[in-house]
Design a protein around this motif. Structure first.
Motif, PDB file in Angstrom:
ATOM      1  N   GLU A 177       0.886  -1.176   0.000  1.00 40.75           N
ATOM      2  CA  GLU A 177       0.000   0.000   0.000  1.00 40.75           C
ATOM      3  C   GLU A 177       0.912   1.210   0.000  1.00 40.75           C
ATOM      4  O   GLU A 177       1.860   1.289   0.793  1.00 40.75           O
ATOM      5  CB  GLU A 177      -0.882  -0.039   1.257  1.00 40.75           C
ATOM      6  N   SER A 184      -7.178 -11.003  -3.856  1.00 43.58           N
ATOM      7  CA  SER A 184      -8.184 -10.076  -3.331  1.00 43.58           C
ATOM      8  C   SER A 184      -9.315  -9.789  -4.315  1.00 43.58           C
ATOM      9  O   SER A 184     -10.255  -9.074  -3.987  1.00 43.58           O
ATOM     10  CB  SER A 184      -7.524  -8.762  -2.913  1.00 43.58           C
ATOM     11  N   CYS A 216     -10.543  -4.038  10.906  1.00 43.52           N
ATOM     12  CA  CYS A 216      -9.657  -4.970  10.199  1.00 43.52           C
ATOM     13  C   CYS A 216      -8.981  -5.906  11.194  1.00 43.52           C
ATOM     14  O   CYS A 216      -9.040  -7.128  11.079  1.00 43.52           O
ATOM     15  CB  CYS A 216      -8.631  -4.179   9.399  1.00 43.52           C
ATOM     16  N   GLU A 275     -15.796  -3.672   5.438  1.00 39.05           N
ATOM     17  CA  GLU A 275     -15.324  -3.019   4.213  1.00 39.05           C
ATOM     18  C   GLU A 275     -15.515  -1.507   4.230  1.00 39.05           C
ATOM     19  O   GLU A 275     -16.556  -1.013   4.660  1.00 39.05           O
ATOM     20  CB  GLU A 275     -16.101  -3.619   3.038  1.00 39.05           C
ATOM     21  N   MET A 276     -14.534  -0.786   3.749  1.00 36.16           N
ATOM     22  CA  MET A 276     -14.563   0.670   3.610  1.00 36.16           C
ATOM     23  C   MET A 276     -14.657   1.408   4.949  1.00 36.16           C
ATOM     24  O   MET A 276     -15.000   2.569   4.994  1.00 36.16           O
ATOM     25  CB  MET A 276     -15.723   1.128   2.699  1.00 36.16           C
ATOM     26  N   CYS A 285      -7.012   1.894   4.990  1.00 33.83           N
ATOM     27  CA  CYS A 285      -6.593   1.414   3.668  1.00 33.83           C
ATOM     28  C   CYS A 285      -7.520   0.296   3.198  1.00 33.83           C
ATOM     29  O   CYS A 285      -8.502  -0.038   3.854  1.00 33.83           O
ATOM     30  CB  CYS A 285      -5.134   0.943   3.687  1.00 33.83           C
ATOM     31  N   VAL A 286      -7.190  -0.311   2.058  1.00 31.39           N
ATOM     32  CA  VAL A 286      -8.083  -1.320   1.477  1.00 31.39           C
ATOM     33  C   VAL A 286      -7.688  -2.756   1.827  1.00 31.39           C
ATOM     34  O   VAL A 286      -8.217  -3.698   1.253  1.00 31.39           O
ATOM     35  CB  VAL A 286      -8.189  -1.171  -0.062  1.00 31.39           C
ATOM     36  N   ALA A 307     -10.724  -4.688   2.791  1.00 25.60           N
ATOM     37  CA  ALA A 307     -11.568  -4.961   1.620  1.00 25.60           C
ATOM     38  C   ALA A 307     -10.948  -6.045   0.743  1.00 25.60           C
ATOM     39  O   ALA A 307     -11.653  -6.814   0.093  1.00 25.60           O
ATOM     40  CB  ALA A 307     -11.774  -3.682   0.810  1.00 25.60           C
TER      41      ALA A 307
END
Lengths: 426, 168
Positions: free
Chosen positions: A172, A286, A348, A383-384, A388-389, A392
């Motif tokens: 990332e 992913s 997360c 999610e979201m 960061c992702v 997700a």
């Protein structure tokens, strides 16, 4: 179907050595480069339609355009060679088989964006790869392609290799910058975006290895030569990694836009052991899985993948044969992302751990249908809701298995056995 | 996330040898801030000693001129930094998606039987340590094993057996 644009020198013996690489055209674009205005280089890259090859697919030239002018601060280039997304193994071919193509690309990018200081962030596991890359850098310095006067021009480019140490999240881009600054790899909140405030609080461009390595071809041959490959909206070629249950797994350079099944059958030799296909992961672990029916209609480009509610990602294609147990596969995925969570955001750090516990419970034959629903609900709730992702990257694929192969989860919940075992009456 | 909070205190002072000292001085000039040397210095330490002790972390902090907590933060976050000595032969088996699909478990089970250690353990004689690691980026030649950093691709039990035989 295969083409040789980026991989042109991959099969040439010792092409990682400067002498051999030069014989085959390395650094031959530099004369043309230094005769061009930097803005013209960016324009050429914009016209080529080159998109970020790390996974996000953002147009490279447009990204460069976000750099503010006259800040009084240096501009940095960070080359992302973290390559940690499961099923992705393309950049290391560039690092080992044609590192001078990457260095030439770095010089082109530096000229375009007005940058003198470059950091190549390479994952710590790439032990042998980092040696080859450093050797190439040393050779380039000795030959005057890097250093105070690049190819005799009054233009300085210094390249430093910075090794990661086993953290997926450092792919990332802001976590990568934190890592270069000596900190743990926890992503930053955006904005400010790195182009405005990145490494050492200065304007920074972060590009993937393959993106940068595509520049010499584009500059030498012009953007039309690049857009001659691929589709209108997804031009060019990509180093696709095909792994999993195929007869001939490996890295193949292909133009974008080819039908997925044709590539699996003709390039990768089809599903192994004469077995039937169950599904395909199109662009790294992913990305949401495609069913057999979906795989038949999708093509390998950003638009078709989006239309099939999945992503082109890193081009890491994983083929799943009929024996795959989707619940066990999901457990493997969740284990990975939970292990790699940096711990910064609660949804997360705790949520992926919760998902892991539920999956284990199902596999142990102690789950219920309510657990299957809870797993699905957690995907939506995590999610979201993080910086960061990474979260997700876990919930998107897990949701796809729950939605497309729900009966396999239910078999564990209702009959305490896998769907396969249930079918065979065990 | 994994718990890596325990440090080992050896009771012995640590310092870079001449080679690492020179490499530290070369690299420190490449960064505008000295804290950027935290990861490179941890790597130099691990190359020299095989692992990173509490004393080594204190030395790095001192050498860079930063807080010991910053070095500790990085050393414990990044899982490739060994916080304890590993075996003479450190074996890493990739456990992620493509290697899992192509039967990495057979290799792990074989090693457990042959050497008598499970992932995360070190053999009693200190010769072997085994670890299951996340994706090593060699999915097209799965399953993959790293032995003291060297990659061995398209592995199976027979090839693992042959590789072990070269170590005896």
């Amino acid at each position: 179907m295969e083409v040789k644009i980026l991989s042109e020198k991959f099969d040439i013996e010792n092409a990682h050595l400067l002498e051999v690489a030069k014989k085959h055209g390395a650094y031959s674009t530099l004369d043309k480069l230094f005769a061009m205005e930097p803005a013209a280089v960016t324009e050429e890259v914009k016209k080529s339609g080159l998109r970020g090859r790390g996974g996000a697919g953002f147009p490279a030239g447009v990204k460069w355009g976000f750099l503010p002018k006259d800040t009084g601060k240096p501009t940095y280039l960070a080359v992302n060679s973290d390559e940690s997304e499961p099923a992705t193994f393309k950049d290391r071919y560039i690092l080992v088989r044609d590192p001078h193509m990457l260095l030439e690309g770095i010089i082109i990018c530096c000229w375009a964006i007005g940058c003198n200081d470059v950091y190549i962030y390479i994952r710590g596991e790439y032990t042998t790869q980092v040696k080859v890359l450093q050797q190439a850098i040393d050779e380039a310095y000795a030959a005057g392609y890097l250093g105070d006067k690049v190819a005799g021009q009054d233009f300085r480019v210094d390249v430093t290799v910075h090794r990661g140490a086993g953290a997926y999240v450092c792919g990332e881009e802001t976590a990568l910058l934190e890592s270069i600054e000596g900190k743990k790899g926890q992503p930053r909140s955006k904005p400010p975006f790195p182009a405005v405030e990145g490494l050492y609080s200065s304007p920074t461009i972060i590009n993937n290895v393959q993106t940068i390595a595509s520049l010499p071809f584009i500059l030498t041959n012009g953007h039309e030569a690049y857009t001659a490959y691929g589709t209108e909206k997804s031009p060019g070629t990509h180093l696709f990694g095909i792994s999993g249950h195929v007869e001939k797994p490996g890295m193949y350079e292909l133009p974008l836009g080819l039908p997925l099944m044709e590539v699996i059958d003709k390039v990768a030799g089809g599903v192994w052991k004469g077995r039937k296909l169950k599904g395909v992961i199109p662009g790294g672990s992913s990305t949401p899985v495609l069913t057999v029916e979906e795989a038949k209609t999708v093509t390998l480009d950003y638009e078709s993948m989006a239309a099939h509610k999945t992503m082109f990602g890193s081009g890491g294609i994983v083929v799943l044969d009929e024996t795959v147990d989707c619940v066990k596969l999901v457990e493997n995925l969740i284990n990975f992302y939970h292990h790699e969570s940096c711990g910064q955001c609660t949804p997360c750090r705790e949520g992926l751990g919760w998902m892991k516990k539920i999956t284990k419970k199902l596999l142990a034959g102690q789950g219920t249908l309510a657990d299957v629903d809870l797993l699905r609900e957690l995907c939506d709730n995590i999610e979201m809701k993080t910086v960061c992702v990474l979260s997700a990257a876990c919930t998107m694929p897990v949701r796809s298995y729950l939605d497309k192969f729900r009966h396999e989860f239910e078999a564990y919940a209702i009959d305490n056995v896998s769907a396969d075992a249930k079918l065979q009456g065990n | 996330m994994s718990d890596r909070s325990e440090l080992i205190i050896t009771g012995k002072p640590f310092a870079f040898d001449a080679e690492r000292d020179a490499e530290f001085e070369r690299l420190v000039k490449r960064y505008p801030i000295r804290e950027s040397m935290i990861l490179p210095a941890l790597w130099l330490t691990q190359e020299q000693e095989g692992w990173i002790s509490a004393e080594a972390m204190a030395y790095i902090a001192d050498r860079i001129g930063t807080y010991a907590s910053k070095v500790y933060e990085a050393a414990t976050f990044y899982t490739m930094f060994n916080l304890e000595p590993k075996g003479q032969y450190h074996i890493c088996v990739c456990r992620t998606l493509s290697c899992w699909l192509r039967e990495k478990q057979e290799i792990v089970d074989y090693l457990a039987k042959e050497i008598g250690i499970r992932p995360g353990e070190i053999s009693e004689d200190g010769r072997f340590s085994l670890e299951e690691v996340e994706c090593l980026g060699h999915c097209g030649t799965a399953p993959v094993v790293q032995l003291n950093g060297e990659f061995h691709e398209e592995m199976d039990v027979d090839k693992m057996k042959a590789l072990l035989a070269t170590l005896k």
